[in-house]
Design a protein around this motif. Sequence first.
Motif, PDB file in Angstrom:
ATOM      1  N   LEU A  70       0.825  -1.206   0.000  1.00 20.74           N
ATOM      2  CA  LEU A  70       0.000   0.000   0.000  1.00 20.74           C
ATOM      3  C   LEU A  70       0.862   1.260   0.000  1.00 20.74           C
ATOM      4  CD1 LEU A  70      -3.103   0.280   0.053  1.00 20.74           C
ATOM      5  CD2 LEU A  70      -2.917   0.692   2.478  1.00 20.74           C
ATOM      6  N   LEU A  71       1.944   1.243   0.745  1.00 21.56           N
ATOM      7  CA  LEU A  71       2.871   2.368   0.766  1.00 21.56           C
ATOM      8  C   LEU A  71       3.488   2.594  -0.613  1.00 21.56           C
ATOM      9  CD1 LEU A  71       4.419   4.471   2.566  1.00 21.56           C
ATOM     10  CD2 LEU A  71       6.179   2.714   2.780  1.00 21.56           C
ATOM     11  N   CYS A  72       3.912   1.522  -1.248  1.00 25.73           N
ATOM     12  CA  CYS A  72       4.498   1.638  -2.593  1.00 25.73           C
ATOM     13  C   CYS A  72       3.468   2.131  -3.606  1.00 25.73           C
ATOM     14  CB  CYS A  72       5.078   0.302  -3.033  1.00 25.73           C
ATOM     15  SG  CYS A  72       6.520  -0.197  -2.081  1.00 25.73           S
ATOM     16  N   VAL A  73       2.230   1.668  -3.498  1.00 26.78           N
ATOM     17  CA  VAL A  73       1.165   2.124  -4.399  1.00 26.78           C
ATOM     18  C   VAL A  73       0.905   3.609  -4.199  1.00 26.78           C
ATOM     19  CG1 VAL A  73      -1.315   1.901  -4.876  1.00 26.78           C
ATOM     20  CG2 VAL A  73       0.097  -0.145  -4.664  1.00 26.78           C
ATOM     21  N   GLU A  74       0.931   4.064  -2.963  1.00 23.93           N
ATOM     22  CA  GLU A  74       0.730   5.494  -2.707  1.00 23.93           C
ATOM     23  C   GLU A  74       1.844   6.335  -3.321  1.00 23.93           C
ATOM     24  OE1 GLU A  74       0.377   5.597   1.532  1.00 23.93           O
ATOM     25  OE2 GLU A  74      -1.790   5.341   1.457  1.00 23.93           O
ATOM     26  N   PHE A  75       3.082   5.867  -3.216  1.00 25.31           N
ATOM     27  CA  PHE A  75       4.182   6.582  -3.873  1.00 25.31           C
ATOM     28  C   PHE A  75       3.986   6.614  -5.382  1.00 25.31           C
ATOM     29  CE2 PHE A  75       7.003   5.803  -0.066  1.00 25.31           C
ATOM     30  CZ  PHE A  75       7.240   7.150   0.191  1.00 25.31           C
ATOM     31  N   ARG A  76       3.590   5.502  -5.958  1.00 28.29           N
ATOM     32  CA  ARG A  76       3.361   5.436  -7.403  1.00 28.29           C
ATOM     33  C   ARG A  76       2.239   6.386  -7.805  1.00 28.29           C
ATOM     34  NH1 ARG A  76       4.882   5.560 -12.290  1.00 28.29           N
ATOM     35  NH2 ARG A  76       3.677   4.344 -13.745  1.00 28.29           N
ATOM     36  N   CYS A  77       1.183   6.432  -7.000  1.00 31.66           N
ATOM     37  CA  CYS A  77       0.069   7.329  -7.297  1.00 31.66           C
ATOM     38  C   CYS A  77       0.520   8.784  -7.339  1.00 31.66           C
ATOM     39  CB  CYS A  77      -1.034   7.155  -6.261  1.00 31.66           C
ATOM     40  SG  CYS A  77      -1.987   5.652  -6.444  1.00 31.66           S
ATOM     41  N   ALA A  78       1.402   9.164  -6.440  1.00 29.89           N
ATOM     42  CA  ALA A  78       1.876  10.542  -6.421  1.00 29.89           C
ATOM     43  C   ALA A  78       2.569  10.902  -7.726  1.00 29.89           C
ATOM     44  CB  ALA A  78       2.821  10.751  -5.239  1.00 29.89           C
ATOM     45  N   PHE A  79       3.396  10.004  -8.230  1.00 29.82           N
ATOM     46  CA  PHE A  79       4.103  10.294  -9.480  1.00 29.82           C
ATOM     47  C   PHE A  79       3.154  10.255 -10.673  1.00 29.82           C
ATOM     48  CE2 PHE A  79       7.614   8.887  -6.732  1.00 29.82           C
ATOM     49  CZ  PHE A  79       8.405  10.019  -6.829  1.00 29.82           C
ATOM     50  N   VAL A  80       2.196   9.384 -10.646  1.00 32.06           N
ATOM     51  CA  VAL A  80       1.221   9.287 -11.738  1.00 32.06           C
ATOM     52  C   VAL A  80       0.313  10.514 -11.750  1.00 32.06           C
ATOM     53  CG1 VAL A  80      -0.798   7.959 -12.479  1.00 32.06           C
ATOM     54  CG2 VAL A  80       1.311   6.787 -11.923  1.00 32.06           C
ATOM     55  N   ILE A  81      -0.034  10.998 -10.559  1.00 32.25           N
ATOM     56  CA  ILE A  81      -0.861  12.201 -10.467  1.00 32.25           C
ATOM     57  C   ILE A  81      -0.143  13.386 -11.097  1.00 32.25           C
ATOM     58  CG2 ILE A  81      -1.685  13.904  -8.783  1.00 32.25           C
ATOM     59  CD1 ILE A  81      -2.501  11.474  -7.027  1.00 32.25           C
ATOM     60  N   MET A  82       1.167  13.499 -10.888  1.00 35.61           N
ATOM     61  CA  MET A  82       1.933  14.591 -11.500  1.00 35.61           C
ATOM     62  C   MET A  82       1.932  14.497 -13.024  1.00 35.61           C
ATOM     63  SD  MET A  82       3.047  16.807  -9.437  1.00 35.61           S
ATOM     64  CE  MET A  82       4.381  17.584 -10.312  1.00 35.61           C
ATOM     65  N   GLN A  83       1.767  13.290 -13.539  1.00 44.16           N
ATOM     66  CA  GLN A  83       1.724  13.111 -14.984  1.00 44.16           C
ATOM     67  C   GLN A  83       0.337  13.367 -15.558  1.00 44.16           C
ATOM     68  OE1 GLN A  83       3.128   9.119 -15.443  1.00 44.16           O
ATOM     69  NE2 GLN A  83       5.274   9.711 -15.252  1.00 44.16           N
ATOM     70  N   GLY A  84      -0.627  13.599 -14.678  1.00 43.87           N
ATOM     71  CA  GLY A  84      -1.963  13.926 -15.148  1.00 43.87           C
ATOM     72  C   GLY A  84      -2.836  12.721 -15.417  1.00 43.87           C
ATOM     73  N   ARG A  85      -2.469  11.593 -14.912  1.00 39.56           N
ATOM     74  CA  ARG A  85      -3.268  10.384 -15.129  1.00 39.56           C
ATOM     75  C   ARG A  85      -4.400  10.335 -14.104  1.00 39.56           C
ATOM     76  NH1 ARG A  85       1.150   7.346 -17.141  1.00 39.56           N
ATOM     77  NH2 ARG A  85       1.678   8.377 -19.072  1.00 39.56           N
ATOM     78  N   ASN A  86      -5.613  10.254 -14.590  1.00 35.72           N
ATOM     79  CA  ASN A  86      -6.790  10.283 -13.733  1.00 35.72           C
ATOM     80  C   ASN A  86      -6.861   9.074 -12.803  1.00 35.72           C
ATOM     81  OD1 ASN A  86      -9.232  11.329 -12.770  1.00 35.72           O
ATOM     82  ND2 ASN A  86     -10.400  10.147 -14.237  1.00 35.72           N
ATOM     83  N   TRP A  87      -6.397   7.933 -13.280  1.00 33.56           N
ATOM     84  CA  TRP A  87      -6.498   6.723 -12.456  1.00 33.56           C
ATOM     85  C   TRP A  87      -5.653   6.836 -11.189  1.00 33.56           C
ATOM     86  CZ3 TRP A  87      -2.128   3.943 -11.407  1.00 33.56           C
ATOM     87  CH2 TRP A  87      -1.056   4.056 -12.289  1.00 33.56           C
ATOM     88  N   GLY A  88      -4.636   7.688 -11.189  1.00 33.68           N
ATOM     89  CA  GLY A  88      -3.785   7.848 -10.014  1.00 33.68           C
ATOM     90  C   GLY A  88      -4.539   8.398  -8.821  1.00 33.68           C
TER      91      GLY A  88
END
Length: 157
Positions: A70-88
């Motif tokens: 879950l911690l790793c997924v949250e880190f990944r979400c942060a980087f994906v959010i910066m890329q503008g991906r809605n699924w993040g």
Amino acid sequence: MEWFSKQRQSHARINAPALVQVAAIAIISTRCLDLFMLFNLMGMRGVADFVHRSVQTWSLTLVFLASLVLLCVEFRCAFVIMQGRNWGRWVYLATQVIAASYLGAASLGFGYPELFSISGETPRDIFTSLMMQKLPDMLVLLLLFMPAVSRRYFRLQ
């Protein structure tokens, strides 16, 4: 020197709104600060004891590994959010619902193990402590979902 002349294809957006940038940075910084404070509070010996207690049974091991995933997924979400991906942002919302649900259930005695729970005298105390722990994450979710500029940024992708 051919690799200098090629341009890399990137799907990242350069013009992320400030609110989205703040939200992504807040995700990363709160998780890093949580880990730092945990190591500072427990020390290396305490962390080793915590890991040792967490891997004594299969259920404890699964919960411990799930929390790391879950911690790793949250880190990944942060980087994906910066890329503008809605699924993040939706995956980040799901991680917060999962974490809050498990913490609440384990704290009220419905989940196993009690090692990953919040202490409190009454369910109201537990709920108040849980909400105080999750307040930064709720503010990040508000930054990602409420302002029109954030919604528009993710809709354009």
